[in-house]
Design an enzyme around this catalytic site. Structure first.
Site, short mmCIF file in Angstrom:
data_model
loop_
_atom_site.label_atom_id
_atom_site.label_comp_id
_atom_site.label_asym_id
_atom_site.label_seq_id
_atom_site.Cartn_x
_atom_site.Cartn_y
_atom_site.Cartn_z
N HIS A 1 49.08 -49.19 13.72
CA HIS A 1 49.88 -48.15 14.37
C HIS A 1 51.13 -47.82 13.54
O HIS A 1 51.43 -46.65 13.28
CB HIS A 1 50.27 -48.61 15.77
CG HIS A 1 51.20 -47.69 16.47
ND1 HIS A 1 50.77 -46.59 17.18
CD2 HIS A 1 52.55 -47.68 16.56
CE1 HIS A 1 51.82 -45.96 17.67
NE2 HIS A 1 52.91 -46.61 17.31
N GLU A 2 51.86 -48.84 13.14
CA GLU A 2 53.08 -48.63 12.36
C GLU A 2 52.78 -48.06 10.99
O GLU A 2 53.54 -47.24 10.46
CB GLU A 2 53.88 -49.93 12.25
CG GLU A 2 54.43 -50.42 13.57
CD GLU A 2 55.32 -49.39 14.27
OE1 GLU A 2 56.06 -48.65 13.59
OE2 GLU A 2 55.27 -49.33 15.51
N HIS B 1 52.68 -44.38 11.23
CA HIS B 1 54.01 -43.76 11.15
C HIS B 1 54.45 -43.65 9.69
O HIS B 1 55.00 -42.64 9.27
CB HIS B 1 55.05 -44.59 11.92
CG HIS B 1 54.89 -44.56 13.39
ND1 HIS B 1 55.17 -43.47 14.17
CD2 HIS B 1 54.46 -45.52 14.25
CE1 HIS B 1 54.94 -43.75 15.43
NE2 HIS B 1 54.50 -45.00 15.51
#
Length: 70
Positions: free
Chosen positions: A22-23, A26
């Site tokens: 997920h990170e 980003h």
């Protein structure tokens, strides 16, 4: 008892991998938008391992999760 331990550890590893992916999403979108990333860290607290790569010299960190005693 060992079955429960395996279940808990499997859960923690799975959630950890989901958070990292997920990170990283980003990170990838920010890079595509032209944002300079200074540090990408897995975990928080004191770094256990650091390295720098790329044109912008992004610092990649694997860090310890601080314990309640620290």
């Amino acid at each position: 008892m060992s079955g429960a331990l395996v279940t808990v550890l499997s859960f923690l590893v799975t959630v950890g991998l989901l958070v990292v992916v997920h990170e990283w999403g980003h990170y990838a979108v920010a890079r595509l938008a032209g944002v300079k990333i200074l540090r990408f860290s897995v975990g928080f607290g004191r770094p256990l391992w650091t390295g720098r790569t790329g044109r912008d010299r992004t610092e990649w960190v694997i860090a310890a999760v601080p314990s309640a005693a620290s």
